[in-house]
Design a protein around this motif. Structure first.
Motif, PDB file in Angstrom:
ATOM      1  N   ALA A 113       0.820  -1.211   0.000  1.00  0.00           N
ATOM      2  CA  ALA A 113       0.000   0.000   0.000  1.00  0.00           C
ATOM      3  C   ALA A 113       0.851   1.257   0.000  1.00  0.00           C
ATOM      4  O   ALA A 113       0.476   2.280  -0.586  1.00  0.00           O
ATOM      5  CB  ALA A 113      -0.935  -0.004   1.206  1.00  0.00           C
ATOM      6  N   SER A 114       2.012   1.177   0.629  1.00  0.00           N
ATOM      7  CA  SER A 114       2.903   2.349   0.669  1.00  0.00           C
ATOM      8  C   SER A 114       3.328   2.771  -0.734  1.00  0.00           C
ATOM      9  O   SER A 114       3.596   3.955  -0.978  1.00  0.00           O
ATOM     10  CB  SER A 114       4.139   2.043   1.515  1.00  0.00           C
ATOM     11  N   VAL A 115       3.402   1.821  -1.650  1.00  0.00           N
ATOM     12  CA  VAL A 115       3.792   2.135  -3.022  1.00  0.00           C
ATOM     13  C   VAL A 115       2.751   3.047  -3.669  1.00  0.00           C
ATOM     14  O   VAL A 115       3.090   4.050  -4.299  1.00  0.00           O
ATOM     15  CB  VAL A 115       3.977   0.847  -3.858  1.00  0.00           C
ATOM     16  N   ALA A 116       1.483   2.716  -3.495  1.00  0.00           N
ATOM     17  CA  ALA A 116       0.418   3.533  -4.078  1.00  0.00           C
ATOM     18  C   ALA A 116       0.440   4.943  -3.512  1.00  0.00           C
ATOM     19  O   ALA A 116       0.291   5.931  -4.249  1.00  0.00           O
ATOM     20  CB  ALA A 116      -0.939   2.874  -3.822  1.00  0.00           C
ATOM     21  N   PHE A 117       0.650   5.064  -2.198  1.00  0.00           N
ATOM     22  CA  PHE A 117       0.693   6.385  -1.582  1.00  0.00           C
ATOM     23  C   PHE A 117       1.929   7.158  -2.027  1.00  0.00           C
ATOM     24  O   PHE A 117       1.881   8.382  -2.195  1.00  0.00           O
ATOM     25  CB  PHE A 117       0.645   6.259  -0.059  1.00  0.00           C
ATOM     26  N   ALA A 118       3.050   6.458  -2.235  1.00  0.00           N
ATOM     27  CA  ALA A 118       4.264   7.117  -2.710  1.00  0.00           C
ATOM     28  C   ALA A 118       4.070   7.645  -4.125  1.00  0.00           C
ATOM     29  O   ALA A 118       4.526   8.749  -4.459  1.00  0.00           O
ATOM     30  CB  ALA A 118       5.445   6.148  -2.656  1.00  0.00           C
ATOM     31  N   ILE A 119       3.378   6.867  -4.973  1.00  0.00           N
ATOM     32  CA  ILE A 119       3.095   7.335  -6.335  1.00  0.00           C
ATOM     33  C   ILE A 119       2.217   8.585  -6.276  1.00  0.00           C
ATOM     34  O   ILE A 119       2.406   9.534  -7.043  1.00  0.00           O
ATOM     35  CB  ILE A 119       2.430   6.235  -7.179  1.00  0.00           C
ATOM     36  N   HIS A 120       1.254   8.572  -5.361  1.00  0.00           N
ATOM     37  CA  HIS A 120       0.383   9.748  -5.200  1.00  0.00           C
ATOM     38  C   HIS A 120       1.195  10.990  -4.845  1.00  0.00           C
ATOM     39  O   HIS A 120       0.994  12.071  -5.415  1.00  0.00           O
ATOM     40  CB  HIS A 120      -0.651   9.476  -4.111  1.00  0.00           C
ATOM     41  N   LYS A 121       2.149  10.826  -3.912  1.00  0.00           N
ATOM     42  CA  LYS A 121       2.988  11.960  -3.540  1.00  0.00           C
ATOM     43  C   LYS A 121       3.859  12.396  -4.713  1.00  0.00           C
ATOM     44  O   LYS A 121       4.058  13.596  -4.939  1.00  0.00           O
ATOM     45  CB  LYS A 121       3.850  11.593  -2.340  1.00  0.00           C
ATOM     46  N   ALA A 122       4.387  11.440  -5.463  1.00  0.00           N
ATOM     47  CA  ALA A 122       5.217  11.767  -6.626  1.00  0.00           C
ATOM     48  C   ALA A 122       4.406  12.534  -7.669  1.00  0.00           C
ATOM     49  O   ALA A 122       4.882  13.529  -8.236  1.00  0.00           O
ATOM     50  CB  ALA A 122       5.802  10.497  -7.234  1.00  0.00           C
ATOM     51  N   GLU A 123       3.184  12.086  -7.916  1.00  0.00           N
ATOM     52  CA  GLU A 123       2.321  12.758  -8.891  1.00  0.00           C
ATOM     53  C   GLU A 123       2.000  14.182  -8.421  1.00  0.00           C
ATOM     54  O   GLU A 123       2.014  15.127  -9.226  1.00  0.00           O
ATOM     55  CB  GLU A 123       1.032  11.951  -9.074  1.00  0.00           C
ATOM     56  N   THR A 124       1.761  14.333  -7.129  1.00  0.00           N
ATOM     57  CA  THR A 124       1.480  15.662  -6.576  1.00  0.00           C
ATOM     58  C   THR A 124       2.696  16.576  -6.723  1.00  0.00           C
ATOM     59  O   THR A 124       2.568  17.752  -7.069  1.00  0.00           O
ATOM     60  CB  THR A 124       1.074  15.557  -5.103  1.00  0.00           C
ATOM     61  N   CYS A 125       3.884  16.035  -6.443  1.00  0.00           N
ATOM     62  CA  CYS A 125       5.117  16.813  -6.602  1.00  0.00           C
ATOM     63  C   CYS A 125       5.275  17.285  -8.049  1.00  0.00           C
ATOM     64  O   CYS A 125       5.584  18.458  -8.301  1.00  0.00           O
ATOM     65  CB  CYS A 125       6.336  15.974  -6.206  1.00  0.00           C
ATOM     66  N   ALA A 126       5.066  16.365  -8.978  1.00  0.00           N
ATOM     67  CA  ALA A 126       5.196  16.710 -10.392  1.00  0.00           C
ATOM     68  C   ALA A 126       4.218  17.817 -10.767  1.00  0.00           C
ATOM     69  O   ALA A 126       4.575  18.769 -11.486  1.00  0.00           O
ATOM     70  CB  ALA A 126       4.972  15.476 -11.260  1.00  0.00           C
ATOM     71  N   ALA A 127       2.998  17.727 -10.254  1.00  0.00           N
ATOM     72  CA  ALA A 127       1.990  18.748 -10.542  1.00  0.00           C
ATOM     73  C   ALA A 127       2.382  20.089  -9.929  1.00  0.00           C
ATOM     74  O   ALA A 127       2.267  21.141 -10.580  1.00  0.00           O
ATOM     75  CB  ALA A 127       0.628  18.302 -10.013  1.00  0.00           C
TER      76      ALA A 127
END
Length: 202
Positions: A113-127
């Protein structure tokens, strides 16, 4: 997840004893080191950093705890690197956080589950950095990961994030289709009181 319950339980108390909680986690980390249990050692140090950063608002100590964990486990532990990125994210150092997350995500085992949340943070950073093409891809990666883990609401959130990123890229037709798919994926119109973010999509 196990040690996350420790600090969440402490948070629920009327007078949380955070320092005692940190001491306990340090003792557990030492015990886990004797057992040579890498996942538990990493979880202990990451949990200490979460407490220091999110509850005690001491990012300096949080980064020091991550560094202490790296001295034990090395610099390539995904759990510790992820927590390092989370601290930087909360400091609004999005470029540094994204750099770390993009380094660890390709080799981090799917299904956590941590992977999905990490991707979410990465996507937010990119945005936040205006890297919209990268945000599009990260949102798609996140949607797929969330679907693999049956995290339905998160998958819908990624679908909406991708539609927004496509809009910012000027890909309006794809964006509109993405928003339409988001609305179709919602089981019913959410209650504004219970789920304002979902309601706002309508």
């Amino acid at each position: 997840v196990l040690f996350g319950k420790v600090y969440l339980a402490e948070e629920a108390k009327s007078q949380p004893q955070w320092e005692l909680c940190i001491v306990s986690l340090k003792l557990i980390a030492a015990l886990c080191a004797a057992w040579e249990s890498v996942p538990l050692i990493a979880a202990c140090y990451a949990s200490i950093a979460v407490i220091q950063d999110e509850y005690l608002h001491d990012s300096h100590s949080a980064l020091a705890s991550v560094a202490a964990g790296k001295r034990v486990l090395g610099n390539d532990n995904a759990v510790l690197e992820n927590e390092n990125a989370m601290i930087l994210y909360r400091q609004k150092k999005y470029d540094e956080a994204l750099s770390i997350l993009e380094k660890i995500l390709p080799g981090w085992q799917s299904g956590n589950a941590s992977v999905a949340f990490a991707i979410h943070k990465a996507e937010t950073c990119a945005a936040r950095l205006g890297k919209w093409e990268r945000a599009v891809q990260l949102a798609l990666d996140g949607q797929k990961e969330a679907e693999r883990q049956d995290l339905k609401n998160m998958a819908i959130g990624f679908l909406a994030a991708r539609a927004w990123a496509l809009w910012k890229c000027g890909k309006l037709e794809e964006s509109v289709k993405g928003f339409a798919s988001t609305l179709q994926a919602l089981p019913e119109k959410p209650s504004a009181a219970q789920d304002f973010r979902g309601y706002a999509l309508f």
